[in-house]
Scaffold this motif. Structure first.
Motif, PDB file in Angstrom:
ATOM      1  N   ASP A  18       0.841  -1.189   0.000  1.00  0.00           N
ATOM      2  CA  ASP A  18       0.000   0.000   0.000  1.00  0.00           C
ATOM      3  C   ASP A  18       0.882   1.248   0.000  1.00  0.00           C
ATOM      4  O   ASP A  18       1.532   1.562   0.996  1.00  0.00           O
ATOM      5  N   CYS A  19       0.905   1.980  -1.111  1.00  0.00           N
ATOM      6  CA  CYS A  19       1.762   3.163  -1.256  1.00  0.00           C
ATOM      7  C   CYS A  19       0.997   4.471  -1.076  1.00  0.00           C
ATOM      8  O   CYS A  19       1.366   5.498  -1.640  1.00  0.00           O
ATOM      9  N   SER A  20      -0.053   4.424  -0.284  1.00  0.00           N
ATOM     10  CA  SER A  20      -0.907   5.613  -0.125  1.00  0.00           C
ATOM     11  C   SER A  20      -0.398   6.575   0.948  1.00  0.00           C
ATOM     12  O   SER A  20      -1.080   7.547   1.273  1.00  0.00           O
ATOM     13  N   ASP A  64       2.415   8.360   0.748  1.00  0.00           N
ATOM     14  CA  ASP A  64       3.464   9.142   0.096  1.00  0.00           C
ATOM     15  C   ASP A  64       3.620  10.533   0.714  1.00  0.00           C
ATOM     16  O   ASP A  64       4.733  11.024   0.919  1.00  0.00           O
ATOM     17  N   THR A  87      -0.051  -0.695  -5.164  1.00  0.00           N
ATOM     18  CA  THR A  87      -1.212   0.182  -5.349  1.00  0.00           C
ATOM     19  C   THR A  87      -0.928   1.601  -4.875  1.00  0.00           C
ATOM     20  O   THR A  87       0.004   1.850  -4.109  1.00  0.00           O
ATOM     21  N   SER A  88      -1.749   2.528  -5.339  1.00  0.00           N
ATOM     22  CA  SER A  88      -1.620   3.963  -5.016  1.00  0.00           C
ATOM     23  C   SER A  88      -0.260   4.509  -5.422  1.00  0.00           C
ATOM     24  O   SER A  88       0.296   5.384  -4.747  1.00  0.00           O
ATOM     25  N   THR A 109      -2.460   2.820  -9.911  1.00  0.00           N
ATOM     26  CA  THR A 109      -2.497   4.130  -9.278  1.00  0.00           C
ATOM     27  C   THR A 109      -3.659   4.204  -8.289  1.00  0.00           C
ATOM     28  O   THR A 109      -3.675   5.062  -7.404  1.00  0.00           O
ATOM     29  N   GLU A 110      -4.623   3.305  -8.426  1.00  0.00           N
ATOM     30  CA  GLU A 110      -5.779   3.288  -7.535  1.00  0.00           C
ATOM     31  C   GLU A 110      -5.419   2.724  -6.161  1.00  0.00           C
ATOM     32  O   GLU A 110      -4.442   2.009  -6.000  1.00  0.00           O
ATOM     33  N   HIS A 111      -6.248   3.050  -5.176  1.00  0.00           N
ATOM     34  CA  HIS A 111      -6.111   2.509  -3.824  1.00  0.00           C
ATOM     35  C   HIS A 111      -6.429   1.021  -3.849  1.00  0.00           C
ATOM     36  O   HIS A 111      -7.242   0.554  -4.656  1.00  0.00           O
ATOM     37  N   TYR A 112      -5.794   0.253  -2.951  1.00  0.00           N
ATOM     38  CA  TYR A 112      -5.993  -1.202  -2.954  1.00  0.00           C
ATOM     39  C   TYR A 112      -7.451  -1.598  -2.742  1.00  0.00           C
ATOM     40  O   TYR A 112      -7.906  -2.638  -3.236  1.00  0.00           O
ATOM     41  N   GLU A 147      -9.904  -0.329  -4.081  1.00  0.00           N
ATOM     42  CA  GLU A 147     -10.592  -0.238  -5.366  1.00  0.00           C
ATOM     43  C   GLU A 147     -10.131  -1.336  -6.321  1.00  0.00           C
ATOM     44  O   GLU A 147     -10.712  -1.506  -7.391  1.00  0.00           O
TER      45      GLU A 147
END
Length: 305
Positions: A96-98, A100, A134-135, A161-164, A166
């Motif tokens: 999960d790369c949200s 950043d 993701t993200s 690019t979407e959140h996991y 989604e």
């Protein structure tokens, strides 16, 4: 008479200057001709050099064949590794790369290296998982574009690019966080396990657990305390969690998986089923893993297990 004398001197000076220019041009012309002749010779001998390289290559090949015949045809190329038998797993691991915007660029670069490690280990694994990123965006994508342009050609990885939430149905998600009261006993091949892509030096404690609760998805921690006691913090880097799961899929044992992956500096000690501790690994000094660019270094970790 004075004017004539001046004109005469000026004319003489011009002739002298003209002679110097002519001499310089002649000298420059000689150097250029020499350089040109050298270039022509190089071009003329190109085919000859190519032929010589070809002959040397054939000679080396014949020598190898002769050695193999002398050894009864059993000579092996020691540089070639035996191919491992690979059985792909249906289990999904999601980084999960949200987070950043919560990291400094230096920490983003550390996360980038951890992700590179995850990708490389999954490619080498005997039971590779379905790897999701993701993200992806912001500073992390910028770092990947600058430091590793080949990432766009990575294979066996799903980058979104979407959140996991989604990308994978919520009922199939399990967030791995050390703050969860739930202990993961076994891996469910139908689940997608999320690893928080955050390097924050404990500035945002418990954030992955809170995010999981906010989204209403399942969460759990790896059974680290049931098998291992460590001298240092119970904090694992993204690639450590990823590699432990790969090792568990291969060995079928959490304890073996932990001791295969955990860095020596953490002073890991095995815990018996009766609760007693047996020394499995001794801390051999922090210098053994002190490379600041290594994703195993202490300041690159985040609570993910």
């Amino acid at each position: 008479m004075a004017d004539v004398s001046v004109r005469s001197e000026a004319s003489g000076q011009q002739e002298a200057d003209g002679g110097a220019v002519s001499s310089n041009r002649e000298a420059l012309s000689k150097r250029q001709r020499k350089k040109l002749l050298k270039q022509q010779k190089w071009e003329e001998e190109r085919e000859l050099r190519k032929q010589r390289r070809k002959e040397r290559k054939q000679q080396r090949r014949l020598q190898r064949l002769n050695h193999q015949e002398e050894d009864g045809g059993e000579a092996l190329n020691v540089r070639k590794r035996p191919r491992r038998e690979v059985t792909a797993s249906s289990l999904r691991l999601v980084v999960d790369c949200s987070f950043d915007n919560l990291m400094l660029i230096k920490d983003v670069r550390k996360l980038h290296k951890q992700i590179q490690r995850c990708y490389a280990e999954n490619r080498r694994a005997s039971h590779p998982v379905q790897f999701y990123l993701t993200s992806l965006g912001g500073q992390l994508k910028q770092s990947m574009d600058e430091k590793d342009k080949g990432w766009v050609n990575w294979k066996d990885i799903i980058i979104k690019t979407e959140h996991y939430s989604e990308v994978v149905p919520k009922e199939e998600l399990v967030y791995l966080t050390s703050d969860s009261p739930n202990v993961l006993e076994e891996l469910d091949q139908k689940k997608a396990y999320v690893i928080g892509g955050l390097v924050d030096h404990n500035h945002h404690k418990g954030i992955t657990f809170e995010r999981a609760k906010e989204l209403g998805i399942s969460h759990a921690q790896l059974p680290l305390s049931s098998f291992v006691k460590m001298n240092s913090r119970k904090v694992l880097a993204v690639n450590h969690v990823f590699e432990i799961i790969l090792a568990y899929l291969e060995k079928g044992s959490w304890q073996e998986a932990f001791f295969t992956v955990l860095p020596q500096r953490k002073g890991a000690v095995a815990v018996d089923q009766d609760g007693a501790m047996t020394q499995e690994k001794e801390e051999e000094g922090s210098d053994s893993d002190s490379d600041p660019d290594d994703p195993d270094t202490p300041d690159q970790t985040e609570k993910t297990a």
